[in-house]
Design a protein around this motif. Structure first.
Motif, PDB file in Angstrom:
ATOM      1  N   LYS A  43       0.805  -1.216   0.000  1.00  0.00           N
ATOM      2  CA  LYS A  43       0.000   0.000   0.000  1.00  0.00           C
ATOM      3  C   LYS A  43       0.840   1.268   0.000  1.00  0.00           C
ATOM      4  CE  LYS A  43      -3.890  -2.217   0.134  1.00  0.00           C
ATOM      5  NZ  LYS A  43      -4.742  -2.248  -1.077  1.00  0.00           N
ATOM      6  N   VAL A  44       2.157   1.128   0.121  1.00  0.00           N
ATOM      7  CA  VAL A  44       3.042   2.295   0.199  1.00  0.00           C
ATOM      8  C   VAL A  44       4.250   2.091  -0.709  1.00  0.00           C
ATOM      9  CG1 VAL A  44       4.521   3.698   1.698  1.00  0.00           C
ATOM     10  CG2 VAL A  44       2.348   2.832   2.570  1.00  0.00           C
ATOM     11  N   LEU A  45       4.552   3.091  -1.524  1.00  0.00           N
ATOM     12  CA  LEU A  45       5.797   3.139  -2.286  1.00  0.00           C
ATOM     13  C   LEU A  45       6.691   4.187  -1.651  1.00  0.00           C
ATOM     14  CD1 LEU A  45       7.604   2.484  -4.774  1.00  0.00           C
ATOM     15  CD2 LEU A  45       6.414   4.350  -5.976  1.00  0.00           C
ATOM     16  N   LEU A  46       7.905   3.797  -1.293  1.00  0.00           N
ATOM     17  CA  LEU A  46       8.860   4.726  -0.704  1.00  0.00           C
ATOM     18  C   LEU A  46       9.661   5.411  -1.803  1.00  0.00           C
ATOM     19  CD1 LEU A  46      10.152   5.839   1.914  1.00  0.00           C
ATOM     20  CD2 LEU A  46      11.846   4.001   1.718  1.00  0.00           C
ATOM     21  N   VAL A  47       9.753   6.735  -1.704  1.00  0.00           N
ATOM     22  CA  VAL A  47      10.499   7.548  -2.666  1.00  0.00           C
ATOM     23  C   VAL A  47      11.518   8.373  -1.899  1.00  0.00           C
ATOM     24  CG1 VAL A  47      10.332   9.284  -4.475  1.00  0.00           C
ATOM     25  CG2 VAL A  47       8.435   7.696  -4.095  1.00  0.00           C
ATOM     26  N   CYS A  48      12.790   8.287  -2.276  1.00  0.00           N
ATOM     27  CA  CYS A  48      13.853   9.035  -1.605  1.00  0.00           C
ATOM     28  C   CYS A  48      14.165  10.321  -2.359  1.00  0.00           C
ATOM     29  CB  CYS A  48      15.127   8.187  -1.514  1.00  0.00           C
ATOM     30  SG  CYS A  48      15.005   6.811  -0.387  1.00  0.00           S
ATOM     31  N   SER A  49      14.486  11.356  -1.622  1.00  0.00           N
ATOM     32  CA  SER A  49      14.792  12.642  -2.243  1.00  0.00           C
ATOM     33  C   SER A  49      15.989  12.525  -3.174  1.00  0.00           C
ATOM     34  CB  SER A  49      15.048  13.703  -1.176  1.00  0.00           C
ATOM     35  OG  SER A  49      16.172  13.383  -0.381  1.00  0.00           O
ATOM     36  N   SER A  50      15.965  13.339  -4.214  1.00  0.00           N
ATOM     37  CA  SER A  50      16.952  13.230  -5.280  1.00  0.00           C
ATOM     38  C   SER A  50      18.342  13.673  -4.828  1.00  0.00           C
ATOM     39  CB  SER A  50      16.519  14.073  -6.477  1.00  0.00           C
ATOM     40  OG  SER A  50      17.470  13.977  -7.525  1.00  0.00           O
ATOM     41  N   VAL A  63      -2.352   3.097  -4.032  1.00  0.00           N
ATOM     42  CA  VAL A  63      -1.024   3.118  -3.423  1.00  0.00           C
ATOM     43  C   VAL A  63      -0.740   4.513  -2.883  1.00  0.00           C
ATOM     44  CG1 VAL A  63       1.461   2.927  -3.873  1.00  0.00           C
ATOM     45  CG2 VAL A  63      -0.119   1.257  -4.868  1.00  0.00           C
ATOM     46  N   LYS A  64      -0.186   4.555  -1.687  1.00  0.00           N
ATOM     47  CA  LYS A  64       0.274   5.815  -1.110  1.00  0.00           C
ATOM     48  C   LYS A  64       1.755   6.002  -1.424  1.00  0.00           C
ATOM     49  CE  LYS A  64      -2.941   5.899   2.811  1.00  0.00           C
ATOM     50  NZ  LYS A  64      -3.041   5.937   4.300  1.00  0.00           N
ATOM     51  N   VAL A  65       2.165   7.241  -1.556  1.00  0.00           N
ATOM     52  CA  VAL A  65       3.560   7.576  -1.838  1.00  0.00           C
ATOM     53  C   VAL A  65       4.149   8.231  -0.597  1.00  0.00           C
ATOM     54  CG1 VAL A  65       5.122   8.950  -3.253  1.00  0.00           C
ATOM     55  CG2 VAL A  65       3.110   7.866  -4.297  1.00  0.00           C
ATOM     56  N   ALA A  66       5.196   7.610  -0.053  1.00  0.00           N
ATOM     57  CA  ALA A  66       5.894   8.150   1.119  1.00  0.00           C
ATOM     58  C   ALA A  66       7.210   8.768   0.662  1.00  0.00           C
ATOM     59  CB  ALA A  66       6.146   7.051   2.147  1.00  0.00           C
ATOM     60  N   TYR A  67       7.341  10.071   0.840  1.00  0.00           N
ATOM     61  CA  TYR A  67       8.528  10.804   0.385  1.00  0.00           C
ATOM     62  C   TYR A  67       9.479  11.005   1.556  1.00  0.00           C
ATOM     63  CZ  TYR A  67      11.311  14.550  -1.772  1.00  0.00           C
ATOM     64  OH  TYR A  67      12.336  15.308  -2.275  1.00  0.00           O
ATOM     65  N   GLU A  68      10.713  10.538   1.368  1.00  0.00           N
ATOM     66  CA  GLU A  68      11.708  10.556   2.447  1.00  0.00           C
ATOM     67  C   GLU A  68      12.900  11.421   2.056  1.00  0.00           C
ATOM     68  OE1 GLU A  68      13.109   6.715   4.278  1.00  0.00           O
ATOM     69  OE2 GLU A  68      14.956   7.304   3.259  1.00  0.00           O
ATOM     70  N   GLY A  69      13.361  12.240   2.982  1.00  0.00           N
ATOM     71  CA  GLY A  69      14.532  13.056   2.742  1.00  0.00           C
ATOM     72  C   GLY A  69      15.819  12.323   3.086  1.00  0.00           C
ATOM     73  N   ILE A 121       2.014  10.701   7.891  1.00  0.00           N
ATOM     74  CA  ILE A 121       3.216   9.893   8.045  1.00  0.00           C
ATOM     75  C   ILE A 121       2.857   8.485   7.592  1.00  0.00           C
ATOM     76  CG2 ILE A 121       4.984   9.015   9.622  1.00  0.00           C
ATOM     77  CD1 ILE A 121       4.275  11.354  11.511  1.00  0.00           C
ATOM     78  N   TYR A 122       3.408   8.062   6.476  1.00  0.00           N
ATOM     79  CA  TYR A 122       3.019   6.793   5.881  1.00  0.00           C
ATOM     80  C   TYR A 122       3.950   5.644   6.250  1.00  0.00           C
ATOM     81  CZ  TYR A 122      -0.282   9.360   2.900  1.00  0.00           C
ATOM     82  OH  TYR A 122      -1.305  10.138   2.422  1.00  0.00           O
ATOM     83  N   LEU A 123       5.131   5.967   6.750  1.00  0.00           N
ATOM     84  CA  LEU A 123       6.099   4.917   7.089  1.00  0.00           C
ATOM     85  C   LEU A 123       7.179   5.508   7.981  1.00  0.00           C
ATOM     86  CD1 LEU A 123       7.266   2.009   6.548  1.00  0.00           C
ATOM     87  CD2 LEU A 123       8.570   3.048   4.677  1.00  0.00           C
TER      88      LEU A 123
END
Length: 298
Positions: free
Chosen positions: A102-109, A137-143, A195-197
């Motif tokens: 249910k969550v896709l993790l995306v890391c900052s560029s 799907v939720k998108v979790a954006y991580e720095g 906060i998704y993850l």
């Protein structure tokens, strides 16, 4: 497996923390008492019998999928680079759906080819979230702490707010916060529903002296919560998030070269001890024992 107390179900393990084929990792997680697992894309697409077999293995394991990782260097690109990353994102989202994640993790560029314009970055995150919506799907954006523009979670949160999508939220990683020395009080800036993850890890030294050492530590020398020198900070993170109202998942993302050379049950048992410490002592507001030796011995 019966758990003393409860709360261990709040915690899961990332397949990146374990060595071996996917089925063995899933079995080790289940045998250690975990009910959820964070899937690394390489463990899925690298399955000897292909993606469909990997999906079947995950489904048959009975483990809930915490999320799927990781889409890197996505936001801020243009032209053919942007089109390329959109194709990558679509493929990862399709795998998310197939796996029940249910969550896709995306890391900052970290890319020097990416724009530093917050509006451009927010626009790309908005597009990604729109692609994820039909798949639920939720998108979790991580720095990432070595991200080019976004390298601390308050900045990531600002970008998430700017993008303003219902299925776009933030992913938190304790390692990056400790490495960047982001004040724990900044967690109070966040909306717990977005906060998704939360990924948890510790490491073995107090000071990281360079960006190069930060990257090396992150990729090779993390340890499970309570095994390093930041146990007090990990406990405070979990307590503060709980007080904020966060009731979502915690996953142990531990990149460690030594653990890759240890038997799966041994590593999974170490993760279980961390989950019990956090779930039964920290979340129940007992006083944690920093660097407790009970986490290092059977």
């Amino acid at each position: 497996m019966n758990h003393i107390g409860g709360n261990i179900d709040d915690f899961g393990i990332d397949t990146i923390s374990l060595a071996g084929p996917l089925e063995a990792k899933l079995q080790a997680a289940r045998d250690a008492g975990f009910s959820q697992v964070m899937l690394n894309a390489r463990d899925v697409v690298g399955h000897a019998d292909g993606l469909d077999a990997a999906v079947r293995a995950v489904r048959a394991s009975g483990l809930r999928v915490t999320g799927f990782q990781v889409l890197r260097d996505f936001e801020g690109l243009s032209g053919h680079l942007h089109d390329y990353k959109i194709d990558v994102a679509k493929a990862m989202l399709e795998m998310c759906s197939a796996l029940g994640a249910k969550v896709l993790l995306v890391c900052s560029s970290t890319s020097t080819h990416a724009s530093t314009d917050p509006d451009a970055m927010a626009r790309d995150l908005r597009k990604l979230a729109m692609l994820a919506l039909p798949l639920n799907v939720k998108v979790a954006y991580e720095g990432l702490s070595w991200g080019r523009t976004i390298n601390e979670f308050p900045q990531a949160w600002d970008l998430v707010c700017r993008a303003d999508m219902p299925n776009l939220g933030i992913g938190l990683d304790s390692f990056h916060a400790f490495a960047a020395k982001t004040p724990v009080e900044d967690l109070d800036l966040l909306d717990p529903d977005k906060i998704y993850l939360v990924q948890l890890a510790d490491f073995m030294w107090q000071e990281i002296r360079s960006v190069e050492e930060r990257i090396t530590t992150a990729r090779h020398f993390r340890v499970f919560p309570g095994e390093g020198v930041h146990s007090t900070e990990v406990a405070e993170w979990v307590r503060r998030l709980h007080a904020l109202g966060y009731r979502g998942d915690y996953s142990f993302e531990v990149f460690n070269d030594d653990y890759q050379q240890m038997p799966l049950p041994t590593v999974a048992a170490r993760a279980r001890k961390s989950a019990l410490w956090l779930g039964e002592e920290v979340l129940q507001r007992s006083v944690p024992i920093p660097n407790a030796m009970t986490l290092r011995r059977g």
